[in-house]
Motif scaffolding. Structure first.
Motif, PDB file in Angstrom:
ATOM      1  N   LEU A  29       1.784   7.717  -0.176  1.00  0.00           N
ATOM      2  CA  LEU A  29       0.633   8.311   0.671  1.00  0.00           C
ATOM      3  C   LEU A  29       1.107   8.539   2.091  1.00  0.00           C
ATOM      4  N   VAL A  30       0.724   9.861   2.281  1.00  0.00           N
ATOM      5  CA  VAL A  30       1.016  10.200   3.766  1.00  0.00           C
ATOM      6  C   VAL A  30      -0.115  10.730   4.756  1.00  0.00           C
ATOM      7  N   GLU A  41     -11.528   6.530   8.075  1.00  0.00           N
ATOM      8  CA  GLU A  41     -10.857   5.303   7.957  1.00  0.00           C
ATOM      9  C   GLU A  41     -11.219   4.319   6.720  1.00  0.00           C
ATOM     10  N   SER A  42     -12.676   4.482   6.433  1.00  0.00           N
ATOM     11  CA  SER A  42     -13.236   3.818   5.467  1.00  0.00           C
ATOM     12  C   SER A  42     -12.596   4.206   4.069  1.00  0.00           C
ATOM     13  N   ASP A  43     -12.525   5.428   3.850  1.00  0.00           N
ATOM     14  CA  ASP A  43     -11.992   6.115   2.680  1.00  0.00           C
ATOM     15  C   ASP A  43     -10.541   5.840   2.442  1.00  0.00           C
ATOM     16  N   SER A  46     -10.085   2.358   1.565  1.00  0.00           N
ATOM     17  CA  SER A  46     -10.388   1.900   0.062  1.00  0.00           C
ATOM     18  C   SER A  46      -9.302   2.425  -0.776  1.00  0.00           C
ATOM     19  N   THR A  47      -8.704   3.600  -0.607  1.00  0.00           N
ATOM     20  CA  THR A  47      -7.658   4.026  -1.451  1.00  0.00           C
ATOM     21  C   THR A  47      -6.585   3.275  -1.338  1.00  0.00           C
ATOM     22  N   ARG A  72      -6.315  -0.399   7.851  1.00  0.00           N
ATOM     23  CA  ARG A  72      -6.509  -1.893   7.294  1.00  0.00           C
ATOM     24  C   ARG A  72      -7.392  -1.694   5.927  1.00  0.00           C
ATOM     25  N   PRO A  73      -6.535  -2.360   5.096  1.00  0.00           N
ATOM     26  CA  PRO A  73      -7.024  -2.235   3.792  1.00  0.00           C
ATOM     27  C   PRO A  73      -8.251  -2.813   3.134  1.00  0.00           C
TER      28      PRO A  73
END
Length: 104
Positions: A29-30, A41-43, A46-47, A72-73
């Motif tokens: 992930l980059v 940030e929410s999307d 979630s990923t 922030r996972p």
């Protein structure tokens, strides 16, 4: 303005028949440049949360973020301090400038 969000699937583990089925898991992930805030940030949260057990490398260097120097996972669940385990993570890169200093 050079910025973007990308991820790489772990194609090495897929056979030819698997490429037409469900999407493979994310290996890399980059996030480079741009702004990561609110819905973005929410999307992203979630990923990262869903793919935590598959991620091998994370590069997180947005130009601006409300969330700080790390993804922030559990943010997508309303938990800003939630924790996640990344059993396959080998490399993680975060933005070094401006300097990030530990809180006292």
């Amino acid at each position: 303005d050079n910025h973007g969000f990308s991820y790489r699937f772990d194609d090495e583990e897929l056979g030819d028949d698997d490429r037409t089925g469900p999407k493979p898991h994310i290996d890399e992930l980059v996030v480079w440049g741009g702004t990561v805030a609110n819905c973005a940030e929410s999307d992203l949260s979630s990923t990262v949360d869903q793919e935590a057990k598959f991620l091998r490398e994370v590069v997180y260097a947005p130009s601006r973020t409300k969330g700080g120097c790390l993804v922030r996972p559990k943010y997508h669940m309303g938990d800003r301090g939630g924790r996640q385990t990344f059993p396959r993570l080998e490399r993680m890169t975060i933005r070094a400038r401006p300097a990030l200093l530990p809180s006292r």
